[in-house]
Design an enzyme around this catalytic site. Structure first.
Site, PDB file in Angstrom:
ATOM      1  N   TYR A  53       0.813  -1.216   0.000  1.00 24.43           N
ATOM      2  CA  TYR A  53       0.000   0.000   0.000  1.00 24.43           C
ATOM      3  C   TYR A  53       0.847   1.266   0.000  1.00 24.43           C
ATOM      4  CZ  TYR A  53      -4.213  -2.693   0.165  1.00 24.43           C
ATOM      5  OH  TYR A  53      -5.230  -3.558  -0.183  1.00 24.43           O
ATOM      6  N   HIS A 106     -14.811   1.768  -0.601  1.00 23.41           N
ATOM      7  CA  HIS A 106     -13.708   0.855  -0.280  1.00 23.41           C
ATOM      8  C   HIS A 106     -12.574   1.541   0.469  1.00 23.41           C
ATOM      9  CE1 HIS A 106     -15.038  -2.053  -3.727  1.00 23.41           C
ATOM     10  NE2 HIS A 106     -15.754  -2.189  -2.629  1.00 23.41           N
ATOM     11  N   CYS A 117      -8.560   0.539  17.932  1.00 26.73           N
ATOM     12  CA  CYS A 117      -9.614   1.419  18.454  1.00 26.73           C
ATOM     13  C   CYS A 117     -10.458   2.082  17.364  1.00 26.73           C
ATOM     14  CB  CYS A 117      -9.007   2.494  19.360  1.00 26.73           C
ATOM     15  SG  CYS A 117      -8.143   3.824  18.476  1.00 26.73           S
ATOM     16  N   CYS A 133      -0.869   4.414  16.983  1.00 25.66           N
ATOM     17  CA  CYS A 133      -2.107   5.151  16.748  1.00 25.66           C
ATOM     18  C   CYS A 133      -2.033   6.491  17.482  1.00 25.66           C
ATOM     19  CB  CYS A 133      -3.291   4.337  17.261  1.00 25.66           C
ATOM     20  SG  CYS A 133      -4.848   5.254  17.354  1.00 25.66           S
ATOM     21  N   ASN A 198     -18.189   2.302 -20.318  1.00 28.10           N
ATOM     22  CA  ASN A 198     -17.089   1.385 -20.040  1.00 28.10           C
ATOM     23  C   ASN A 198     -16.230   1.216 -21.288  1.00 28.10           C
ATOM     24  OD1 ASN A 198     -15.698  -0.244 -18.252  1.00 28.10           O
ATOM     25  ND2 ASN A 198     -17.461  -1.554 -17.788  1.00 28.10           N
ATOM     26  N   ALA A 216     -12.626   5.991 -21.088  1.00 24.52           N
ATOM     27  CA  ALA A 216     -13.374   6.851 -20.164  1.00 24.52           C
ATOM     28  C   ALA A 216     -13.196   8.327 -20.507  1.00 24.52           C
ATOM     29  CB  ALA A 216     -12.926   6.585 -18.731  1.00 24.52           C
TER      30      ALA A 216
END
Length: 230
Positions: A53, A106, A117, A133, A198, A216
């Site tokens: 990621y 998403h 948490c 965190c 599409n 597109a």
């Protein structure tokens, strides 16, 4: 007043350099989905998932909107009624183009989530499993993206929007990933005119009342221009 709901998928961002799931040369081709896009994969190897990621976040941060993104932003600005974009994409290209009414079902690459948490915050460009965190200090940081096996975000709000849509448009999606693949049936049930834009027919193309095929950056601006003309 015409209420428009638009679903966008990976195909709308492909021309901005962000590969789709099926891109033979993209990031997804280098990894098994089970390893990088499931809670189980994260539990097995959080560093691998963060590395994946981090690469996607860097790629998305450098990407720029294309003509399709800008056309939808123009539609939101100039259309007399409400326009809602529900995107399956985790990039921020709709926002970069100027769209303001966007639901990221998403999640988003530029957001971080604490698995301990549920606190959310703006993600740094590079994240690691040991990042604490900001709220609870647990080293449980993960990308704020919805993985396979998890429930997409804001589904109640999306269902409400589909029930009141006059026009439902699906752009750049495969028609194979649920629950989004069933949005056309929901919108049709409530009487919406359904449109697929599409590159080529999706798995569910036959379910739409109107279809336009092509890149597109061509078909979306053309459809927006026709819609604004009335």
């Amino acid at each position: 007043m015409t209420n428009i709901v638009i679903l966008t998928g990976a195909g709308i961002s492909a021309e901005s350099g962000l590969g789709t799931f099926r891109d033979a040369h993209g990031l997804w081709a280098q990894h098994r989905i089970e390893d990088v896009a499931t809670p189980e994969g994260f539990a097995r190897n959080p560093q691998l998932v963060h590395d994946f990621y981090n690469a996607r976040r860097d790629q998305a941060a450098k990407a720029q909107p294309n003509a399709a993104h800008y056309a939808l932003a123009q539609l939101e600005k100039d259309h007399a009624g409400p326009v809602l974009i529900v995107t399956q994409n985790v990039d921020s290209l709709h926002e970069k183009a100027g769209s303001q009414n966007v639901i990221h079902m998403h999640g988003a690459l530029d957001r971080a989530l604490c698995a301990a948490c549920d606190h959310r915050w703006v993600a740094p460009l590079v994240m690691s499993p040991n990042d604490p965190c900001p709220r609870c200090a647990s080293p449980a940081t993960r990308p704020d993206v919805v993985w396979f096996g998890e429930i997409p975000y804001q589904m109640e709000q999306i269902a409400e929007a589909l029930s009141t849509a006059d026009i439902f448009v699906s752009i750049g999606t495969s028609g194979e990933v649920y629950p989004a693949a069933n949005f056309v049936a929901e919108a049709d049930h409530f009487g919406a005119h359904t449109v697929e834009l599409n590159l080529e027919p999706s798995a569910g193309a036959s379910r739409f009342a109107e279809c336009r095929f092509g890149p597109a950056s061509d078909v979306v601006p053309a459809w927006v221009a026709d819609t604004l003309k009335g």
